[in-house]
Design a protein around this motif. Structure first.
Motif, short mmCIF file in Angstrom:
data_model
loop_
_atom_site.label_atom_id
_atom_site.label_comp_id
_atom_site.label_asym_id
_atom_site.label_seq_id
_atom_site.Cartn_x
_atom_site.Cartn_y
_atom_site.Cartn_z
N GLU A 91 65.09 51.35 78.83
CA GLU A 91 66.11 51.68 79.82
C GLU A 91 66.18 53.19 80.03
O GLU A 91 66.33 53.67 81.16
CB GLU A 91 67.48 51.15 79.39
CG GLU A 91 67.62 49.66 79.49
CD GLU A 91 68.96 49.16 79.01
OE1 GLU A 91 69.88 49.98 78.80
OE2 GLU A 91 69.09 47.95 78.83
N LEU A 92 66.04 53.94 78.96
CA LEU A 92 66.07 55.40 79.04
C LEU A 92 64.86 55.90 79.83
O LEU A 92 64.98 56.79 80.69
CB LEU A 92 66.09 56.01 77.64
CG LEU A 92 66.24 57.53 77.56
CD1 LEU A 92 67.55 57.96 78.20
CD2 LEU A 92 66.20 57.98 76.13
N LYS A 93 63.69 55.32 79.57
CA LYS A 93 62.49 55.70 80.31
C LYS A 93 62.63 55.36 81.79
O LYS A 93 62.24 56.14 82.66
CB LYS A 93 61.25 55.03 79.72
CG LYS A 93 60.80 55.61 78.41
CD LYS A 93 59.58 54.88 77.88
CE LYS A 93 59.18 55.42 76.51
NZ LYS A 93 58.01 54.72 75.97
N ALA A 94 63.19 54.19 82.07
CA ALA A 94 63.38 53.77 83.46
C ALA A 94 64.38 54.69 84.16
O ALA A 94 64.18 55.08 85.32
CB ALA A 94 63.84 52.33 83.53
N THR A 95 65.42 55.06 83.46
CA THR A 95 66.42 55.97 84.02
C THR A 95 65.82 57.34 84.28
O THR A 95 66.05 57.95 85.33
CB THR A 95 67.63 56.09 83.07
OG1 THR A 95 68.17 54.80 82.83
CG2 THR A 95 68.70 56.99 83.66
N TRP A 96 65.03 57.81 83.33
CA TRP A 96 64.38 59.12 83.49
C TRP A 96 63.41 59.09 84.66
O TRP A 96 63.36 60.03 85.47
CB TRP A 96 63.66 59.52 82.20
CG TRP A 96 62.93 60.81 82.34
CD1 TRP A 96 61.59 61.00 82.44
CD2 TRP A 96 63.52 62.11 82.42
NE1 TRP A 96 61.30 62.32 82.57
CE2 TRP A 96 62.48 63.04 82.56
CE3 TRP A 96 64.83 62.58 82.38
CZ2 TRP A 96 62.70 64.40 82.68
CZ3 TRP A 96 65.04 63.93 82.49
CH2 TRP A 96 63.99 64.83 82.63
N LYS A 97 62.65 58.01 84.79
CA LYS A 97 61.70 57.87 85.89
C LYS A 97 62.44 57.84 87.23
O LYS A 97 62.02 58.48 88.20
CB LYS A 97 60.86 56.60 85.71
CG LYS A 97 59.74 56.46 86.68
CD LYS A 97 58.89 55.25 86.37
CE LYS A 97 57.77 55.13 87.37
NZ LYS A 97 56.94 53.96 87.13
N SER A 98 63.55 57.14 87.30
CA SER A 98 64.35 57.10 88.52
C SER A 98 64.93 58.47 88.86
O SER A 98 64.97 58.87 90.03
CB SER A 98 65.49 56.09 88.38
OG SER A 98 65.01 54.80 88.22
N MET A 122 64.79 45.65 68.01
CA MET A 122 64.72 45.07 69.33
C MET A 122 65.66 45.79 70.27
O MET A 122 65.31 46.06 71.41
CB MET A 122 65.07 43.58 69.22
CG MET A 122 64.78 42.79 70.43
SD MET A 122 63.06 42.51 70.42
CE MET A 122 62.70 41.15 71.27
N ASN A 123 66.83 46.10 69.77
CA ASN A 123 67.84 46.79 70.58
C ASN A 123 67.38 48.21 70.91
O ASN A 123 67.61 48.70 72.00
CB ASN A 123 69.17 46.81 69.84
CG ASN A 123 70.34 46.65 70.78
OD1 ASN A 123 70.14 46.53 71.98
ND2 ASN A 123 71.53 46.65 70.23
N ASP A 124 66.74 48.87 69.92
CA ASP A 124 66.25 50.23 70.15
C ASP A 124 65.13 50.24 71.19
O ASP A 124 65.03 51.16 71.98
CB ASP A 124 65.73 50.84 68.84
CG ASP A 124 66.86 51.25 67.91
OD1 ASP A 124 67.99 51.46 68.41
OD2 ASP A 124 66.61 51.34 66.70
N GLN A 125 64.31 49.22 71.17
CA GLN A 125 63.21 49.15 72.12
C GLN A 125 63.74 48.97 73.54
O GLN A 125 63.24 49.59 74.47
CB GLN A 125 62.27 47.99 71.73
CG GLN A 125 60.98 48.02 72.50
CD GLN A 125 60.04 46.92 72.02
OE1 GLN A 125 60.47 45.94 71.43
NE2 GLN A 125 58.76 47.10 72.27
#
Length: 124
Positions: free
Chosen positions: A9-16, A1-4
């Motif tokens: 968050e990593l995908k959102a950061t990369w998209k930003s 769950m934590n990894d997901q």
């Protein structure tokens, strides 16, 4: 769950980050276009003014030659006028840095190196 959650968050950061870079590139393109437009318009204006000044100097020279021709032979009047222009050319060469290089460098440095915010405030 934590990894997901961390992956999301990593995908959102990369998209930003990608969106930020796209906006940064677009801003650079707009600023470059604006500055090149200013540069080209000032160059065109300088060219037009230079052509008109050249025509004016021609007519002023002819008037002075004919005025000098009243007291001197016309040949000497033309030679004197040519000498005046040679003297002006020598002075322009001697003072080329103060007359040409420094003002152009100052204009280009203000145009390309000033922060965009200062340009906005100058126009208002």
């Amino acid at each position: 769950m934590n990894d997901q959650n961390s992956n999301e968050e990593l995908k959102a950061t990369w998209k930003s980050t990608v969106e930020f870079l796209k906006l940064y590139v677009e801003n650079f393109r707009l600023l470059s276009t604006e500055k090149m437009t200013i540069l080209m318009s000032k160059g065109a204006l300088a060219g037009i003014v230079a052509m008109l000044a050249l025509i004016a100097f021609f007519f002023i020279s002819m008037g002075l030659v004919y005025l000098l021709g009243e007291v001197l032979p016309i040949m000497w009047a033309f030679i004197i006028m040519g000498g005046v222009y040679i003297l002006l050319a020598i002075l322009a060469l001697l003072f080329r840095r103060q007359l040409f290089v420094d003002p152009i460098a100052r204009f280009l440095s203000k145009l390309f190196l000033d922060a965009p915010e200062s340009e906005t405030h100058k126009k208002l």
